[in-house]
Design a protein around this motif. Structure first.
Motif, PDB file in Angstrom:
ATOM      1  N   SER A  36      -7.172   7.084   3.099  1.00  0.00           N
ATOM      2  CA  SER A  36      -7.601   8.306   3.961  1.00  0.00           C
ATOM      3  C   SER A  36      -8.091   7.794   5.023  1.00  0.00           C
ATOM      4  O   SER A  36      -8.774   6.916   5.069  1.00  0.00           O
ATOM      5  N   VAL A  37      -7.850   8.714   6.020  1.00  0.00           N
ATOM      6  CA  VAL A  37      -8.641   8.621   7.344  1.00  0.00           C
ATOM      7  C   VAL A  37     -10.312   9.113   7.198  1.00  0.00           C
ATOM      8  O   VAL A  37     -10.289  10.086   6.706  1.00  0.00           O
ATOM      9  N   ARG A  88      -9.650   4.326   5.097  1.00  0.00           N
ATOM     10  CA  ARG A  88     -10.172   3.482   3.734  1.00  0.00           C
ATOM     11  C   ARG A  88      -9.170   3.411   2.796  1.00  0.00           C
ATOM     12  O   ARG A  88      -8.662   4.551   2.474  1.00  0.00           O
ATOM     13  N   TYR A  89      -9.098   2.207   2.258  1.00  0.00           N
ATOM     14  CA  TYR A  89      -8.049   1.959   1.108  1.00  0.00           C
ATOM     15  C   TYR A  89      -8.827   1.833  -0.285  1.00  0.00           C
ATOM     16  O   TYR A  89      -9.775   0.691  -0.094  1.00  0.00           O
ATOM     17  N   VAL A 128     -10.235  -0.265   7.228  1.00  0.00           N
ATOM     18  CA  VAL A 128      -9.569  -0.690   8.434  1.00  0.00           C
ATOM     19  C   VAL A 128      -9.696   0.063  10.026  1.00  0.00           C
ATOM     20  O   VAL A 128      -9.441   1.342   9.772  1.00  0.00           O
ATOM     21  N   ASP A 129     -10.536  -0.624  10.714  1.00  0.00           N
ATOM     22  CA  ASP A 129     -10.919   0.069  11.976  1.00  0.00           C
ATOM     23  C   ASP A 129      -9.866  -0.211  12.766  1.00  0.00           C
ATOM     24  O   ASP A 129      -9.228  -1.477  13.174  1.00  0.00           O
ATOM     25  N   ALA A 183       0.973  -1.248  -0.049  1.00  0.00           N
ATOM     26  CA  ALA A 183      -0.163   0.177   0.001  1.00  0.00           C
ATOM     27  C   ALA A 183       0.846   1.201  -0.098  1.00  0.00           C
ATOM     28  O   ALA A 183       0.746   2.204  -0.809  1.00  0.00           O
ATOM     29  N   PHE A 184       1.768   1.269   0.724  1.00  0.00           N
ATOM     30  CA  PHE A 184       2.783   2.200   1.041  1.00  0.00           C
ATOM     31  C   PHE A 184       4.211   1.760   0.922  1.00  0.00           C
ATOM     32  O   PHE A 184       4.431   0.775   1.407  1.00  0.00           O
ATOM     33  N   GLN A 185       5.207   2.560   0.393  1.00  0.00           N
ATOM     34  CA  GLN A 185       6.617   1.998   0.259  1.00  0.00           C
ATOM     35  C   GLN A 185       7.159   2.446   1.675  1.00  0.00           C
ATOM     36  O   GLN A 185       6.660   2.929   2.412  1.00  0.00           O
ATOM     37  N   ALA A 186       8.466   1.874   1.808  1.00  0.00           N
ATOM     38  CA  ALA A 186       9.200   2.110   2.993  1.00  0.00           C
ATOM     39  C   ALA A 186       9.288   3.691   3.475  1.00  0.00           C
ATOM     40  O   ALA A 186       9.376   4.046   4.532  1.00  0.00           O
TER      41      ALA A 186
END
Length: 564
Positions: free
Chosen positions: A130-131, A142-143, A199-200, A114-117
């Motif tokens: 985003s939140v 939410r992705y 994701v909660d 989802a995100f890089q290092a």
């Protein structure tokens, strides 16, 4: 990288070409992903049948090992051979027993994140992350997965892959830095094709972007992630990166990566085939660099590696610290008090064990030695028949050799001890929780501990989960330590202060004794180039290979002359 020694090639006359073919690679042509039925409920996690997936994975792994990597590739396919450390365990970068520089590099090439290092969102995988303004828990992220994102077998990437990784990281012993995953209370999948993932979080997590790196293909694995500890033992069954694992030949020490032609991103890999060959001997590696057989090397050096490779004309050689630290964890639940653990710590000859584990005298970044002290408690325990059990992963030569020598050190001090050899997942899941192991010698992904991420620091002192030792192998648990872990994870404590407080707990409770930080050596013969760089510029490490191109080295290969 921070080079300690650099040789810049002007023009690589002896370029790494013997395994590099001439034709330019064609653009990836991913097929359309198969249709997936929409989720019936927003909170339902779509999963495939575990039995069928497990069978397919096992068959794929067996075929990969039987096939090997000795077949000649099709003519005209660009390829390069790289020298790397042998892969001694599995390919799951989330397991302490599997994780290494090579496994991490392979994961960067074949598994989606989802995100890089560096905290940047991967636009190939995600449309957004985003939140949400409202949440049933502390907060919700939410992705939204790209509609085109798919695995190499054509199956779409969905929220099931997010849920599988979450379950594996929270239910499996011996995983790498699970604190942020344990803060997640639920993973909810919705939207067309299961492409929306909510994701909660049950507690605040300051850097939630560390989550969901290196997703695994859940459709080929068990729905409940019960196979997380061994699913990638022999191979990676499906890819969603620029490369896929074509074959694994343990006998010859090779892993072959083929370009993933179903990669949907705008920049497919320019090189069709990467062969990762085990670099076991300095002389062999040097000869292969001289002849151009190896285009790039990333390895743990031997005593003379830096000197030998540094002398080869037009080869750029760099020595730098790795991300791992070898050390000794002392169990807080095996019956040893903090004072008894401190007495064990006083016996550990750090420079000696570091030298033995590294098997070299040069480039040994050993920790400071401990001070010898009283052994009254240990001798009292010995009088009562206590024998210290020292464990190490049998597949790890550095940890095993240090553990066996530590047993000798303890026995020489009249502290009875014996070795326990097993796989690290078994040690973490059964040996430590059951009190059957007192000491473990293993690698820890510390890097520069003073700059360690919040998730890493929190995982060291958070109370272990009921499923076994995850992150906190020592099993230490206190109300104050758990509260500190939550504050660190939330981002309420500056990183340098957080690192100091975690180190203070580990020292006061005698939980961890670092032996040495991993040292790595990389070298390039100029046969590969990173996109956008000039000839002779450093191409980056294995993780960067998805953007490498072949250097223009046609017809300029050198050979070792045989004496008549």
């Amino acid at each position: 990288m921070h080079p300690s020694r650099t040789r810049r090639p002007a023009t690589r006359a002896a370029a790494a070409f013997s395994v590099l073919c001439l034709a330019a690679s064609c653009a990836a042509d991913p097929g359309p992903p198969p249709l997936v039925e929409p989720q019936d409920r927003p909170d339902a996690v779509s999963e495939h049948d575990a039995d069928n997936g497990g069978s397919d994975h096992a068959n794929g792994a067996n075929n990969a090992e039987e096939q090997g990597t000795n077949q000649e590739p099709a003519n005209g396919r660009p390829q390069a051979q790289l020298g790397v450390d042998p892969v001694r365990a599995g390919f799951n970068p989330h397991l302490v027993g599997d994780e290494s520089a090579v496994v991490r590099g392979i994961a960067d090439l074949v598994l989606p994140s989802a995100f890089q290092a560096d905290g940047t969102k991967d636009p190939n995988l995600l449309v957004g992350a985003s939140v949400l303004p409202t949440s049933p828990d502390a907060f919700t992220v939410r992705y939204v997965i790209s509609p085109n994102a798919q695995w190499s077998d054509g199956t779409p990437i969905t929220g099931s892959d997010f849920a599988y990784l979450w379950r594996g990281m929270t239910q499996t012993a011996g995983v790498v830095d699970p604190a942020a995953y344990r803060a997640v209370s639920n993973v909810r999948v919705s939207g067309p094709g299961g492409k929306v993932v909510d994701v909660d979080f049950a507690q605040p997590v300051g850097d939630w972007r560390v989550l969901f790196r290196h997703l695994l293909p859940s459709h080929l694995l068990a729905a409940d992630a019960a196979d997380f500890a061994y699913a990638l033992r022999n191979t990676v069954p499906a890819s969603a990166g620029r490369y896929l694992v074509r074959s694994v030949d343990r006998a010859h020490g090779t892993v072959t990566l083929n370009r993933n032609d179903r990669f949907w991103g705008p920049d497919p890999a320019p090189i069709d085939i990467l062969t990762l060959a085990a670099a076991r001997d300095t002389t062999q590696v040097a000869d292969q660099l001289r002849s151009g057989q190896l285009a790039f090397v990333d390895m743990v050096p031997q005593d003379t590696s830096a000197d030998v490779l540094g002398l080869i004309p037009d080869v750029d050689t760099r020595t730098f610290p790795g991300d791992r630290t070898l050390g000794v964890t002392l169990s807080a639940t095996s019956g040893l008090s903090a004072q008894a653990r401190a007495e064990v710590r006083s016996l550990i000859d750090v420079p000696l064990l570091a030298h033995i584990a590294a098997r070299r005298s040069t480039n040994v970044d050993a920790a400071a030695p401990t001070d010898p002290g009283s052994l009254a408690l240990l001798h009292a325990l010995a009088a009562d028949g206590k024998v210290l059990r020292v464990a190490a992963d049998a597949a790890d030569p550095a940890a095993s050799s240090a553990a066996r020598s530590l047993v000798d050190v303890l026995n020489n001090a009249d502290v009875p001890a014996r070795i326990v050899a097993n796989e690290l997942p078994a040690i973490a899941a059964r040996g430590l929780p059951a009190g059957e192991v007192d000491i473990v010698v293993h690698w820890r992904n510390d890097g520069d501990f003073a700059d360690a991420p919040a998730n890493t620091l929190a995982s060291r002192i958070a109370c272990p989960a009921e499923t076994g030792r995850a992150g906190n192998l020592a099993g230490f648990c206190s109300v104050a330590g758990d509260e500190l872990a939550r504050a660190i994870l939330a981002g309420d404590i500056p990183p340098e202060i957080a690192a100091e407080r975690v180190a203070a707990i580990e020292h006061r409770e005698a939980l961890w004794v670092p032996l040495l930080r991993e040292t790595r050596l990389a070298a390039t013969a100029g046969g590969v180039r990173a996109a956008g760089t000039q000839p002779g510029q450093w191409p980056g490490g294995l993780s960067s290979a998805g953007a490498w191109t072949l250097a223009d080295t046609v017809g300029r290969r050198t050979k070792i002359q045989e004496v008549p």
